[in-house]
Enzyme design. Structure first.
Site, PDB file in Angstrom:
ATOM      1  N   GLU A 160      64.002  52.876  28.498  1.00 13.03           N
ATOM      2  CA  GLU A 160      64.600  52.284  29.584  1.00 13.03           C
ATOM      3  C   GLU A 160      66.195  51.824  29.355  1.00 13.03           C
ATOM      4  O   GLU A 160      66.872  51.615  30.468  1.00 13.03           O
ATOM      5  CB  GLU A 160      63.887  50.851  29.814  1.00 13.03           C
ATOM      6  CG  GLU A 160      62.429  51.277  30.181  1.00 13.03           C
ATOM      7  CD  GLU A 160      62.420  51.591  31.530  1.00 13.03           C
ATOM      8  OE1 GLU A 160      63.190  51.218  32.504  1.00 13.03           O
ATOM      9  OE2 GLU A 160      61.784  52.588  31.951  1.00 13.03           O
ATOM     10  N   SER A 218       6.210  19.328  46.496  1.00  8.96           N
ATOM     11  CA  SER A 218       5.630  18.241  45.696  1.00  8.96           C
ATOM     12  C   SER A 218       6.699  18.128  44.425  1.00  8.96           C
ATOM     13  O   SER A 218       6.258  16.996  43.836  1.00  8.96           O
ATOM     14  CB  SER A 218       4.423  18.939  45.212  1.00  8.96           C
ATOM     15  OG  SER A 218       3.428  18.942  46.183  1.00  8.96           O
TER      16      SER A 218
END
Length: 779
Positions: free
Chosen positions: A86, A476
């Site tokens: 770069e 229940s």
């Protein structure tokens, strides 16, 4: 001569004018530029990470997937690779490199394409951190000005630190650490030279050089970077050659959010967003430590799948996914192969296949999948009856494969394994995706930490969390709350009640309610313990009427029930919608010796600087005395030993729990606990239709609970529920609940609070009947 002087004056005027113009442009463009000092306080958006109870990563939340690390944790070769690719003059120029710009210009002309860029690393930092990404001369000039200022203000290593943590490297990864994890599944500090060069080749065009999508282009770019490193003297030709020949293990990054504990992490995500805001969740790099146990979570998901598939098969076969004409089979198989990943599925995998032959004489079905050819023997598809919601339990199993499958059927099959002496032919079984849903939630006793939570069959199919967001009738499973209120008001496990028909009438509305037991029969005199174990509806209603609806609802709220409850007798049968989380929390009070401990999902949250911003420790609040909590546990142990929950006796440990089944079999529950964990399971359809005849909490939900707890506890010691000093055991007449007399035929030990055990033999009485004008016996 005169002309020459005029020419010099003209040149000078142009130079001065240009200089002044450039200076004015500089002043204009630089007056509103960002302050360079902001770079020293670098706080980019970073990942929020979620961890399990043993600090393993289970989720990430971010808009930019970035993990900031210091330059010291980056390999030297990684830094050199980026500089070579770069900005090879990085340590020489002053932020803007005119030499590189000119060189790149001629290189690109020579190549006929853009092969080099003129921007320096400093300029890329400037563009990323301080400017917008717009493409214009104005922005480029600002970029150059700022790059120069940055170079004067910061050290070169500081600029590299910013650059290597900020740069976008494709597939959502920002910075070298996130990219190293994404592409190679490792930290940047562990990268080899070949991997460093691969990453350094990405900034120019992350999509074009993606190792996932374009491996050959990525390799070419990698070779370019290695050659540049040789040119710059960072590595030798031999090192470059070895790196080029190094085989890279490039694989897609693991989707933590989906693969590990998706329902749990989605719950955490919603909490963080609602409490701290979206910005904190996605950009501030929070570190979230949770209570979830990955192994227990995996077991929960597996057992949900096993239980739902078993129930689904009891309901029969809904037919193939689609039907293909014979001429389209090959093309469809090609599509399956193209759509599948490159790894072959192993034994136990469920895949799509096409029926290519049906042999009723040999009782087999030949199937081809994307990767294997296989046979479904009749015994592996006997379950595939035509669905009948009312009578499926009584239908005969399939006897002829052709009654179910035909050539061209697209079906789901499980790969069992290669068949003996059949070459590459696999044994298969017929499968289908269950339509029914389920949920499981497990709390750790003593801490309240949520160790496992599954909110549905498949998170990718539905993100609705049925463990916390859904409110379904518990049936229940609500009864223990009523029985607890009865114990608080003087009842004992040996109290006698009469199980007989009752009618409730409301004169104002002319409403008549005649409840009955599940099995449609009545059992006469029944001890309280036996009534709970056998889940007698009538006795639960009588108890509720005696202890009071208001007091029962108040107790439910104290136990952790947050949902609103119906203010009528129907709550005795669990008519009010409750979440699985609430119900498990309520049962945890019995296991925690009467203490309510709020469920803990998140144990600790740290900000990006390591500061603790939230900490959760178990907070115990006494809502029951120890004796009452233990007696309820002892009664719920009877549900497991001799009642509706006896399927889970196979656990072989002290276990308490209760089944729940609603009217018309819409919902099936089992909430149970050991001294270590409280776990609840729920099964039902999202559209609230019947699960089918016989699909009670015992049949549909408790096997999931059992499978989960067996795996979770298999290597753990057997523990007993602690017995408080304030309880006593006494021998009673098993038929009357009183002290045994000379004529007692059957006796047993019963548990009581101190001072409540029976003292003499006498005729049992029903404490409820006759106390309210709306109840009548014998109807």
């Amino acid at each position: 001569m005169k002309v020459f002087k005029w020419f010099l004056w003209l040149v000078l005027a142009c130079f001065v004018t240009g200089t002044v113009a450039a200076f004015l442009i500089y002043l204009h463009l630089s007056k509103d530029l960002p302050k360079i000092s902001t770079l020293s306080d670098y706080h980019p958006p970073i990942i929020t990470t979620v961890y399990s109870d043993d600090n393993r990563k289970i989720a990430e939340f971010c808009k930019e997937r970035r993990i900031v690390i210091p330059l010291s944790e980056m390999p030297k070769t990684l830094i050199q690779a980026f500089i070579s690719a770069e900005d090879d003059r990085f340590y020489v120029h002053k932020g803007v490199d005119l030499v590189s710009i000119v060189r790149a210009f001629f290189k690109n002309i020579e190549a006929g394409a853009i092969v080099q860029g003129g921007s320096t690393i400093t300029q890329q930092v400037t563009k990323s951190l301080l400017l917008t990404p717009e493409k214009s001369y104005k922005r480029k000039i600002k970029e150059a000005i700022l790059a120069y200022r940055i170079d004067k203000t910061l050290k070169k290593d500081d600029i590299l630190y910013l650059y290597l943590n900020q740069i976008y490297l494709g597939h959502g990864a920002y910075g070298v650490e996130a990219a190293a994890e994404s592409y190679f599944g490792k930290s940047a500090k562990d990268l080899n030279l070949a991997e460093c060069a691969m990453l350094a080749g990405l900034p120019q065009a992350p999509s074009r050089y993606s190792p996932f999508k374009h491996p050959e282009l990525a390799r070419q770019r990698q070779i370019y970077v290695l050659n540049r490193m040789v040119d710059e003297g960072y590595i030798t030709n031999l090192q470059a050659t070895e790196a080029i020949n190094t085989e890279l293990d490039i694989k897609p990054r693991k989707n933590w959010y989906i693969e590990e504990v998706p329902y749990f992490t989605e719950y955490v995500r919603q909490y963080i967003e609602s409490t701290y805001g979206e910005d904190a969740l996605y950009t501030q790099g929070l570190e979230i430590h949770t209570s979830v146990n990955i192994e227990m979570q995996k077991i929960a998901r597996e057992q949900i799948q096993i239980g739902l598939r078993a129930l689904d098969k009891r309901q029969g076969y809904r037919g193939p996914l689609k039907q293909l004409p014979p001429t389209e089979i090959e093309a469809y198989l090609t599509q399956l192969k193209d759509a599948s990943d490159q790894t072959e599925p192993g034994a136990g995998s469920i895949v799509e296949g096409v029926v290519v032959a049906v042999d009723n004489q040999e009782k087999t079905v030949a199937v081809r999948t994307a990767t294997v050819q296989g046979i479904i023997p009749l015994e592996n598809m006997r379950w595939a009856r035509i669905p009948n919601p009312e009578l499926f339990l009584y239908e005969d199993p399939v006897t002829r494969p052709g009654d179910v499958l035909s050539v061209g059927d697209v079906i789901l099959v499980k790969l069992i394994g290669p068949m003996k002496d059949q070459g590459d032919i696999w044994e298969l079984s017929l499968e289908q995706t269950p339509a029914v849903q389920g949920a499981l939630l497990c709390l750790e006793a003593g801490t309240g930490q949520v160790k496992a939570m599954v909110g549905g069959r498949d998170f990718t199919d539905s993100q609705f969390n049925r463990a916390v967001q859904s409110r379904r009738q518990p049936g229940s499973a609500f009864k223990p709350i009523i029985y607890t209120e009865a114990l608080l008001k003087g009842y004992t496990p040996a109290s006698m009640l009469i199980d007989s028909a009752i009618v409730y009438k409301d004169a104002e509305t002319n409403f008549k309610w005649k409840p009955d037991n599940y099995e449609k029969t009545f059992h006469g005199p029944t001890l309280l313990r036996d009534a709970l174990a056998q889940s007698r509806n009538i006795i639960s209603i009588k108890l509720l009427m005696d202890v009071g609806i208001d007091d029962t609802i108040s107790l439910a709220q104290k136990l952790g029930i947050t949902a609103p409850l119906n203010h009528n007798l129907s709550i005795a049968l669990g008519s009010s919608g409750i979440s699985l989380l609430d119900l498990v929390t309520a049962y945890s009070v019995f296991d925690n010796e009467g203490n309510l401990i709020e469920p803990i999902f998140i144990t600790k949250i740290l900000d990006r600087n390591g500061k603790v911003i939230e900490m959760r420790e178990p907070e115990k609040k006494r809502v029951l005395d120890k004796a009452t909590a233990y007696i309820m546990t002892d009664m719920l142990k009877s549900v497991v030993q001799s009642g509706t929950g006896r399927r889970v006796r196979a656990l072989g440990r002290p276990t308490a729990g209760k089944t729940g089944t609603t009217n018309n079999l819409f919902d099936a529950w089992f909430i149970g606990y050991t001294p270590s964990y409280i776990t609840g399971t729920w099964v039902g359809f999202d559209d609230e239709r019947s699960l089918g005849r016989g699909e009670t909490g015992s049949r549909a939900a408790s096997p999931i609970w059992l499978g989960f707890m067996e795996e979770v506890l298999k290597d753990k010691p057997v523990l007993e529920f602690p017995i408080p000093e304030s309880v006593m055991f006494s021998q009673i007449d098993a038929e009357t609940g009183l002290l045994p007399g000379p004529d007692s035929k059957k006796t047993r030990f019963e548990v009581f609070k101190e001072g409540t055990a029976p003292t003499e033999t006498s005729k049992p009485t029903d404490k409820v009947v006759g106390q309210d004008e709306f109840f009548k016996q014998g109807l």
